[in-house]
Design a protein around this motif. Structure first.
Motif, PDB file in Angstrom:
ATOM      1  N   ARG A 149       0.829  -1.208   0.000  1.00 26.86           N
ATOM      2  CA  ARG A 149       0.000   0.000   0.000  1.00 26.86           C
ATOM      3  C   ARG A 149       0.872   1.269   0.000  1.00 26.86           C
ATOM      4  O   ARG A 149       2.070   1.220   0.346  1.00 26.86           O
ATOM      5  CB  ARG A 149      -0.893   0.011   1.240  1.00 26.86           C
ATOM      6  CG  ARG A 149      -1.892  -1.138   1.278  1.00 26.86           C
ATOM      7  CD  ARG A 149      -3.109  -0.882   0.435  1.00 26.86           C
ATOM      8  NE  ARG A 149      -3.931  -2.083   0.319  1.00 26.86           N
ATOM      9  CZ  ARG A 149      -4.855  -2.454   1.217  1.00 26.86           C
ATOM     10  NH1 ARG A 149      -5.044  -1.710   2.321  1.00 26.86           N
ATOM     11  NH2 ARG A 149      -5.545  -3.575   1.022  1.00 26.86           N
ATOM     12  N   ALA A 154      -1.822   2.071  -7.289  1.00 24.62           N
ATOM     13  CA  ALA A 154      -3.205   2.190  -7.769  1.00 24.62           C
ATOM     14  C   ALA A 154      -3.297   3.052  -9.029  1.00 24.62           C
ATOM     15  O   ALA A 154      -3.934   2.642 -10.008  1.00 24.62           O
ATOM     16  CB  ALA A 154      -4.104   2.734  -6.671  1.00 24.62           C
ATOM     17  N   VAL A 161      -5.802  -0.138 -16.867  1.00 22.04           N
ATOM     18  CA  VAL A 161      -7.156  -0.586 -17.251  1.00 22.04           C
ATOM     19  C   VAL A 161      -7.785   0.444 -18.180  1.00 22.04           C
ATOM     20  O   VAL A 161      -8.468   0.076 -19.147  1.00 22.04           O
ATOM     21  CB  VAL A 161      -8.049  -0.881 -16.018  1.00 22.04           C
ATOM     22  CG1 VAL A 161      -8.519   0.391 -15.337  1.00 22.04           C
ATOM     23  CG2 VAL A 161      -9.239  -1.759 -16.421  1.00 22.04           C
ATOM     24  N   TYR A 175     -17.911   3.701 -11.648  1.00 16.93           N
ATOM     25  CA  TYR A 175     -17.363   2.983 -10.505  1.00 16.93           C
ATOM     26  C   TYR A 175     -17.927   3.592  -9.230  1.00 16.93           C
ATOM     27  O   TYR A 175     -18.433   4.721  -9.230  1.00 16.93           O
ATOM     28  CB  TYR A 175     -15.824   3.025 -10.495  1.00 16.93           C
ATOM     29  CG  TYR A 175     -15.219   4.394 -10.662  1.00 16.93           C
ATOM     30  CD1 TYR A 175     -15.189   5.008 -11.913  1.00 16.93           C
ATOM     31  CD2 TYR A 175     -14.658   5.069  -9.576  1.00 16.93           C
ATOM     32  CE1 TYR A 175     -14.631   6.279 -12.077  1.00 16.93           C
ATOM     33  CE2 TYR A 175     -14.093   6.326  -9.734  1.00 16.93           C
ATOM     34  CZ  TYR A 175     -14.080   6.921 -10.986  1.00 16.93           C
ATOM     35  OH  TYR A 175     -13.535   8.186 -11.155  1.00 16.93           O
TER      36      TYR A 175
HETATM   37  C1  LIG Z   1     -12.420   5.007 -20.205  1.00 20.31           C
HETATM   38  C2  LIG Z   1     -12.136   3.806 -19.131  1.00 20.31           C
HETATM   39  C3  LIG Z   1     -11.592   4.377 -17.702  1.00 20.31           C
HETATM   40  C4  LIG Z   1     -11.349   3.206 -16.657  1.00 20.31           C
HETATM   41  C5  LIG Z   1     -10.811   3.690 -15.325  1.00 20.31           C
HETATM   42  C6  LIG Z   1     -11.856   4.557 -14.514  1.00 20.31           C
HETATM   43  C7  LIG Z   1     -11.365   4.959 -13.110  1.00 20.31           C
HETATM   44  C8  LIG Z   1     -11.422   3.746 -12.142  1.00 20.31           C
HETATM   45  C9  LIG Z   1     -10.851   4.129 -10.774  1.00 20.31           C
HETATM   46  C10 LIG Z   1     -10.769   2.931  -9.842  1.00 20.31           C
HETATM   47  C11 LIG Z   1     -12.132   2.528  -9.305  1.00 20.31           C
HETATM   48  C12 LIG Z   1     -12.035   1.314  -8.376  1.00 20.31           C
HETATM   49  C13 LIG Z   1     -13.430   0.941  -7.882  1.00 20.31           C
HETATM   50  C14 LIG Z   1     -13.431  -0.253  -6.966  1.00 20.31           C
HETATM   51  O1  LIG Z   1     -12.633  -1.167  -7.132  1.00 20.31           O
HETATM   52  C15 LIG Z   1     -14.434  -0.294  -5.809  1.00 20.31           C
HETATM   53  S1  LIG Z   1     -13.767   0.733  -4.434  1.00 20.31           S
HETATM   54  C16 LIG Z   1     -12.800  -0.492  -3.587  1.00 20.31           C
HETATM   55  C17 LIG Z   1     -11.309  -0.208  -3.758  1.00 20.31           C
HETATM   56  N1  LIG Z   1     -10.518  -1.252  -3.118  1.00 20.31           N
HETATM   57  C18 LIG Z   1     -10.302  -1.289  -1.771  1.00 20.31           C
HETATM   58  O2  LIG Z   1     -10.710  -0.418  -1.036  1.00 20.31           O
HETATM   59  C19 LIG Z   1      -9.541  -2.511  -1.275  1.00 20.31           C
HETATM   60  C20 LIG Z   1      -8.589  -2.171  -0.140  1.00 20.31           C
HETATM   61  N2  LIG Z   1      -7.707  -1.071  -0.501  1.00 20.31           N
HETATM   62  C21 LIG Z   1      -6.700  -1.255  -1.406  1.00 20.31           C
HETATM   63  O3  LIG Z   1      -6.502  -2.307  -1.988  1.00 20.31           O
HETATM   64  C22 LIG Z   1      -5.846  -0.029  -1.719  1.00 20.31           C
HETATM   65  O4  LIG Z   1      -5.968   0.884  -0.662  1.00 20.31           O
HETATM   66  C23 LIG Z   1      -6.269   0.663  -3.044  1.00 20.31           C
HETATM   67  C24 LIG Z   1      -5.918  -0.254  -4.209  1.00 20.31           C
HETATM   68  C25 LIG Z   1      -7.751   0.981  -3.042  1.00 20.31           C
HETATM   69  C26 LIG Z   1      -5.466   1.961  -3.186  1.00 20.31           C
HETATM   70  O5  LIG Z   1      -4.074   1.660  -3.133  1.00 20.31           O
HETATM   71  P1  LIG Z   1      -3.136   2.413  -2.055  1.00 20.31           P
HETATM   72  O6  LIG Z   1      -1.873   1.635  -1.944  1.00 20.31           O
HETATM   73  O7  LIG Z   1      -3.939   2.661  -0.828  1.00 20.31           O
HETATM   74  O8  LIG Z   1      -2.845   3.865  -2.712  1.00 20.31           O
HETATM   75  P2  LIG Z   1      -1.746   4.214  -3.812  1.00 20.31           P
HETATM   76  O9  LIG Z   1      -1.468   3.055  -4.688  1.00 20.31           O
HETATM   77  O10 LIG Z   1      -0.569   4.808  -3.110  1.00 20.31           O
HETATM   78  O11 LIG Z   1      -2.480   5.341  -4.687  1.00 20.31           O
HETATM   79  C27 LIG Z   1      -3.079   6.463  -4.055  1.00 20.31           C
HETATM   80  C28 LIG Z   1      -3.989   7.083  -5.073  1.00 20.31           C
HETATM   81  O12 LIG Z   1      -5.073   6.161  -5.346  1.00 20.31           O
HETATM   82  C29 LIG Z   1      -6.310   6.831  -5.115  1.00 20.31           C
HETATM   83  N3  LIG Z   1      -7.310   5.876  -4.625  1.00 20.31           N
HETATM   84  C30 LIG Z   1      -7.368   5.314  -3.400  1.00 20.31           C
HETATM   85  N4  LIG Z   1      -8.425   4.493  -3.310  1.00 20.31           N
HETATM   86  C31 LIG Z   1      -9.061   4.540  -4.520  1.00 20.31           C
HETATM   87  C32 LIG Z   1     -10.241   3.921  -5.060  1.00 20.31           C
HETATM   88  N5  LIG Z   1     -11.005   3.079  -4.331  1.00 20.31           N
HETATM   89  N6  LIG Z   1     -10.607   4.223  -6.344  1.00 20.31           N
HETATM   90  C33 LIG Z   1      -9.868   5.077  -7.074  1.00 20.31           C
HETATM   91  N7  LIG Z   1      -8.738   5.710  -6.628  1.00 20.31           N
HETATM   92  C34 LIG Z   1      -8.347   5.423  -5.367  1.00 20.31           C
HETATM   93  C35 LIG Z   1      -5.982   7.875  -4.075  1.00 20.31           C
HETATM   94  O13 LIG Z   1      -6.977   8.891  -4.107  1.00 20.31           O
HETATM   95  C36 LIG Z   1      -4.622   8.369  -4.566  1.00 20.31           C
HETATM   96  O14 LIG Z   1      -4.786   9.212  -5.689  1.00 20.31           O
HETATM   97  P3  LIG Z   1      -4.701  10.827  -5.498  1.00 20.31           P
HETATM   98  O15 LIG Z   1      -3.313  11.100  -5.018  1.00 20.31           O
HETATM   99  O16 LIG Z   1      -5.031  11.425  -6.832  1.00 20.31           O
HETATM  100  O17 LIG Z   1      -5.766  11.133  -4.452  1.00 20.31           O
END
Ligand SMILES: CCCCCCCCCCCCCC(=O)CSCCNC(=O)CCNC(=O)[C@H](O)C(C)(C)COP(=O)(O)OP(=O)(O)OC[C@H]1O[C@@H](n2cnc3c(N)ncnc32)[C@H](O)[C@@H]1OP(=O)(O)O
Ligand SMILES: CN(C)Cc1n[nH]c2ccc(-c3ccc(F)cc3OCCn3ccnc3)cc12
Length: 392
Positions: A149, A154, A161, A175
């Motif tokens: 993390r 992310a 993707v 999302y």
């Molecule tokens: C045209 C097609 C387009 C397709 C793509 C569309 C977009 C799809 C977007 C995705 C939609 C997914 C929907 C979904 O799956 C449903 S929401 C569930 C997300 N998953 C979890 O919560 C599981 C537990 N947490 C983790 O695995 C990590 O904490 C994750 C991976 C969440 C972040 O890993 P980390 O090690 O904690 O963090 P860093 O790598 O250091 O990165 C930090 C950056 O990531 C931003 N961040 C944090 N959580 C987020 C979240 N839930 N969506 C989007 N962004 C998220 C955060 O704001 C920061 O950016 P910023 O600095 O700008 O603020």
């Protein structure tokens, strides 16, 4: 979030906090499509110890690897007492809808050990935003192993993707998340209806109400053994055309909603044991299908409890009431969920859900679920009751 820097999200075609209230910005795509020849052909670079992998969920071994990564590292509640425990059958259902792309099921492995340490997925969906139908990617299951993390993995996963979705000439996404990001199109509350109050109190999900005994609490949430609506029955394959008509007609009233065809209804709403349950009301006189209700099965692991390891939760999915009153229809849904041994029935305050939540003894949850669109601006923040979309 208004003060927070979003170094990654500020670079993305999403509503930005600074644009809130700027009524001059038009509704619709934020950026035009890129010519396919200009879309980056090769994957984004990962930090050196890691490599991309495409996860084939039809492979039992791959599906098990994804299941274990999520079981140990996916979403927890704010008090870290529960973690979603999506089953393998559920993941195959969620990720293999009509027209899915295997290339959108993206994993990250450690090059040496080949251990799966991160995951993100997309599935294609026709989504209507007001009067415009847009083919979007529904993005879900973003997960980075707890040990990796806060390393900015992310954003790389999201960009990869996005690149693979662009290669299929799709430019929008939808999302949901429990965290606030730039910028929610709507923010919903979730509600819980106790079905097994004794277990919920034992595991700390609920607390005994003031001046309430356990036996009084069990009595408060007691439900009849049988459903009460005449003609209430499980949905069957031959019901797909009628349910599609009923659901399409119902979803028209919402600002954002899926544009389901019969293939979509067959995949997303036909009952699948242990994954999704759907019921309908067939009028005993006319044999017309007048109402529909459905819920999906998403257990949560109970972290650190001696007596229980799993919370069996049902989540309200799509429901339609045209003849049976909402209260009666959804109470029948609670009755069948209780009979199927669910501990709790969860619902968001989207669509018409707020018409039954309080009366059916749902209690408010302790968090919110934010809805997002990528590269699509909706003029005003939507009320939950304007949303007709449920993401898994
Ligand atoms: C045209 C097609 C387009 C397709 C793509 C569309 C977009 C799809 C977007 C995705 C939609 C997914 C929907 C979904 O799956 C449903 S929401 C569930 C997300 N998953 C979890 O919560 C599981 C537990 N947490 C983790 O695995 C990590 O904490 C994750 C991976 C969440 C972040 O890993 P980390 O090690 O904690 O963090 P860093 O790598 O250091 O990165 C930090 C950056 O990531 C931003 N961040 C944090 N959580 C987020 C979240 N839930 N969506 C989007 N962004 C998220 C955060 O704001 C920061 O950016 P910023 O600095 O700008 O603020
Ligand atoms: C939607 N889908 C994207 C999964 C997802 N991601 N992030 C989330 C945050 C809340 C909810 C949610 C949605 C509806 C609901 F009735 C209860 C919920 O969470 C309870 C708190 N919780 C979290 C984990 N275990 C218990 C789902 C999600």
């Amino acid at each position: 979030s208004l003060s927070k820097r979003h170094k990654f999200w500020e670079t993305q075609p999403v509503g930005q906090f600074k644009d809130l209230g700027n009524a001059s910005l038009p509704e619709g795509p934020i950026e035009p499509p890129t010519p396919l020849t200009e879309v980056k052909q090769e994957p984004y670079n990962l930090p050196s110890p890691y490599e991309w992998t495409t996860c084939d969920l039809d492979s039992e071994d791959m599906c098990s690897e994804v299941y274990l990564l999520l079981t140990n590292n996916y979403v927890e509640d704010d008090e870290n007492m529960f973690r979603f425990n999506y089953s393998k059958e559920f993941l195959r259902w969620a990720l293999h809808p009509p027209g899915y792309y295997k290339s959108w099921h993206i994993g990250v492995r450690v090059k040496t050990s080949k251990k799966l340490v991160a995951f993100i997925t997309g599935v294609p969906a026709k989504i209507r935003a007001r009067d415009t139908i847009v083919v979007m990617a529904e993005i879900n299951f973003l997960c980075v192993h707890k040990k990796l993390r806060s390393k900015r993995l992310a954003p790389v996963m999201i960009k990869e993707v996005t690149r693979r979705v662009h290669l299929e000439n799709i430019w929008q996404a939808a999302y949901t998340a429990g965290v606030v990001l730039p910028t929610p199109v709507s923010t919903c509350q979730y509600w819980h209806r106790s079905l097994n109050p004794k277990k919920l109190i034992d595991v700390g999900f609920s607390r005994l109400g003031a001046r309430m005994t356990m036996s009084r609490t069990i009595k408060l949430y007691k439900l009849p053994d049988q459903t009460v609506t005449p003609g209430f029955r499980k949905m069957e394959p031959h019901d797909v055309p009628a349910v599609t008509r009923l659901l399409r007609d119902y979803l028209k009233q919402f600002v954002v909603a899926p544009d389901f065809d019969e293939n979509d209804v067959e995949h997303w709403l036909l009952s699948k044991e242990g994954v999704v349950d759907s019921y309908l009301v067939e009028s005993p006189e006319s044999h017309e299908i007048t109402d529909f209700c459905s819920f999906y099965t998403l257990p949560s692991s109970i972290l650190g409890n001696q007596n229980y390891s799993t919370l069996k939760a049902a989540y309200s999915y799509y429901n339609v009431s045209t003849k049976t009153p909402w209260i009666q229809l959804m109470n029948d849904a609670l009755i069948v969920a209780k009979k199927k041994d669910f501990d709790v029935f969860n619902a968001l305050d989207v669509m018409h859900n707020d018409t039954f939540l309080k009366e059916l003894k749902f209690g408010p949850g302790d968090g919110q679920l934010h809805y997002y669109l990528y590269n699509y601006r909706i003029k005003h923040v939507l009320r939950p009751s304007e949303l007709g979309l449920v993401l898994l």
